[in-house]
Motif scaffolding. Sequence first.
Motif, short mmCIF file in Angstrom:
data_model
loop_
_atom_site.label_atom_id
_atom_site.label_comp_id
_atom_site.label_asym_id
_atom_site.label_seq_id
_atom_site.Cartn_x
_atom_site.Cartn_y
_atom_site.Cartn_z
N PRO B 81 1.96 10.17 2.78
CA PRO B 81 0.94 10.17 3.83
C PRO B 81 0.16 8.86 3.97
CG PRO B 81 0.15 11.35 1.90
CD PRO B 81 1.57 10.99 1.61
N GLY B 82 0.32 7.94 3.02
CA GLY B 82 -0.47 6.70 3.07
C GLY B 82 -1.84 6.91 2.45
N ILE B 83 -2.54 5.80 2.17
CA ILE B 83 -3.86 5.88 1.53
C ILE B 83 -4.91 5.52 2.59
CG2 ILE B 83 -5.30 5.00 -0.36
CD1 ILE B 83 -2.63 4.09 -1.72
N PRO B 84 -5.74 6.48 2.99
CA PRO B 84 -6.70 6.22 4.07
C PRO B 84 -7.74 5.15 3.71
CG PRO B 84 -6.57 8.57 3.58
CD PRO B 84 -5.81 7.86 2.51
N ASP B 85 -8.20 5.17 2.48
CA ASP B 85 -9.26 4.23 2.09
C ASP B 85 -8.92 3.61 0.73
OD1 ASP B 85 -11.59 2.93 1.31
OD2 ASP B 85 -12.91 4.46 2.19
N ILE B 86 -8.31 2.43 0.78
CA ILE B 86 -7.84 1.81 -0.47
C ILE B 86 -9.00 1.47 -1.39
CG2 ILE B 86 -6.67 -0.21 -1.46
CD1 ILE B 86 -4.83 -0.24 0.91
N GLU B 87 -10.08 1.01 -0.80
CA GLU B 87 -11.25 0.62 -1.62
C GLU B 87 -11.73 1.81 -2.47
OE1 GLU B 87 -15.46 -1.19 -0.57
OE2 GLU B 87 -13.84 -2.01 0.66
N SER B 119 -1.81 -5.11 -14.56
CA SER B 119 -0.92 -6.05 -13.86
C SER B 119 -1.63 -7.39 -13.68
CB SER B 119 -0.53 -5.47 -12.50
OG SER B 119 -1.69 -5.24 -11.71
N ASP B 120 -0.83 -8.43 -13.39
CA ASP B 120 -1.42 -9.73 -13.07
C ASP B 120 -1.62 -9.88 -11.58
OD1 ASP B 120 -1.56 -11.16 -15.72
OD2 ASP B 120 0.53 -10.53 -15.73
N GLU B 121 -0.78 -9.20 -10.80
CA GLU B 121 -0.94 -9.20 -9.34
C GLU B 121 -0.63 -7.80 -8.83
OE1 GLU B 121 1.44 -12.19 -7.28
OE2 GLU B 121 1.08 -13.55 -8.95
N MET B 122 -1.39 -7.37 -7.82
CA MET B 122 -1.12 -6.05 -7.25
C MET B 122 -1.39 -6.10 -5.75
SD MET B 122 -2.85 -2.44 -8.38
CE MET B 122 -2.69 -0.94 -7.45
N LYS B 123 -0.35 -5.77 -4.97
CA LYS B 123 -0.51 -5.73 -3.51
C LYS B 123 -0.20 -4.32 -3.03
CE LYS B 123 1.27 -10.32 -3.01
NZ LYS B 123 2.62 -10.86 -2.93
N ILE B 124 -1.03 -3.84 -2.13
CA ILE B 124 -0.79 -2.51 -1.58
C ILE B 124 -0.62 -2.63 -0.06
CG2 ILE B 124 -1.69 -0.16 -1.30
CD1 ILE B 124 -3.43 -0.62 -3.76
N ASP B 125 0.50 -2.12 0.42
CA ASP B 125 0.72 -2.08 1.86
C ASP B 125 0.87 -0.61 2.23
OD1 ASP B 125 1.48 -2.33 4.46
OD2 ASP B 125 3.38 -3.36 4.08
N THR B 126 -0.13 -0.05 2.90
CA THR B 126 -0.09 1.37 3.18
C THR B 126 -0.32 1.64 4.66
OG1 THR B 126 -0.93 3.53 2.47
CG2 THR B 126 -2.56 1.78 2.62
N ARG B 127 0.44 2.58 5.20
CA ARG B 127 0.25 2.97 6.61
C ARG B 127 0.18 4.49 6.69
NH1 ARG B 127 4.30 -1.62 8.88
NH2 ARG B 127 3.23 -3.13 7.59
N ILE B 128 -0.87 4.94 7.36
CA ILE B 128 -1.08 6.39 7.46
C ILE B 128 0.11 7.05 8.17
CG2 ILE B 128 -2.62 8.19 8.40
CD1 ILE B 128 -3.77 6.46 6.07
N GLY B 129 0.64 8.06 7.52
CA GLY B 129 1.75 8.82 8.08
C GLY B 129 3.10 8.12 7.94
N VAL B 130 3.12 6.93 7.40
CA VAL B 130 4.38 6.18 7.27
C VAL B 130 4.78 6.02 5.80
CG1 VAL B 130 5.56 3.99 7.76
CG2 VAL B 130 3.91 4.92 9.41
N GLY B 131 3.81 5.59 4.98
CA GLY B 131 4.11 5.44 3.56
C GLY B 131 3.35 4.30 2.92
#
Lengths: 108, 140
Positions: B81-87, B119-131
Amino acid sequence: MNVSELKEKLGLTQVAGTDAGEVSGCYIGDLMSLAMARLEEGNVWITIQTNLNVVAVAALKEAGCVILADGAEPDADAKAKAEAEGIPILVSKKSAYTLAKELGALSV
Amino acid sequence: MSNGMKFRYPVDGNDFTRAGEISSKVKKQLKQLGLPPEVIRRVAIIMYEAEINMVIHANGGTIDVEITPEQIRLVFSDTGPGIPDIEKAMQEGFSTASHEVRELGFGAGMGLPNMKKNSDEMKIDTRIGVGTIMDLIVKI
């Protein structure tokens, strides 16, 4: 101290795994993420969680053994996984507090 | 991904009985490669948290592991479902896990913070309803 001595001194019943491994230090808690962060290699992990995720976390963090407090018993999946992973599971009717006091007295 | 040893693992959704299996497999591989215990410990924590997240929230997904002499890159991809609020999701103690899942000892709200911490680096790419795609690097 090894698991066998621990079992004898604390009056624990072993329900899975072998009793030859060494243990030192202790972590008490029932939340997997916290255990994942805080458990150290060889630790005695006291918990009341009885599902197989306990075994998964204990194996990943190389805990020395798991003690289920307050009379908790592992479910069948947890037992089977503990046998497969070689994680000793011990059970006790004592509370986590009492077990921790006894471990402290033994300088585990 | 650049050159290195690459492995891909599918994660079953809603299968708590197998959660942790891939983490365990990767940990064994890293041990065989003779990597430092501290690196293995960090990777194991990240892998387990991500694997559990995929089972709890995303109905499974895919884990890509790439090992080079300098680093281990872990990419977790799901069609959840994606992450609505990453913060918020990054805050310790915040969780949207169900009561049922919490009873198993999950939902402490430590998953993403544990992943970041180890981790030393962490990137999050999230889209609601997509993944969601999480891309993490542990330096060796």
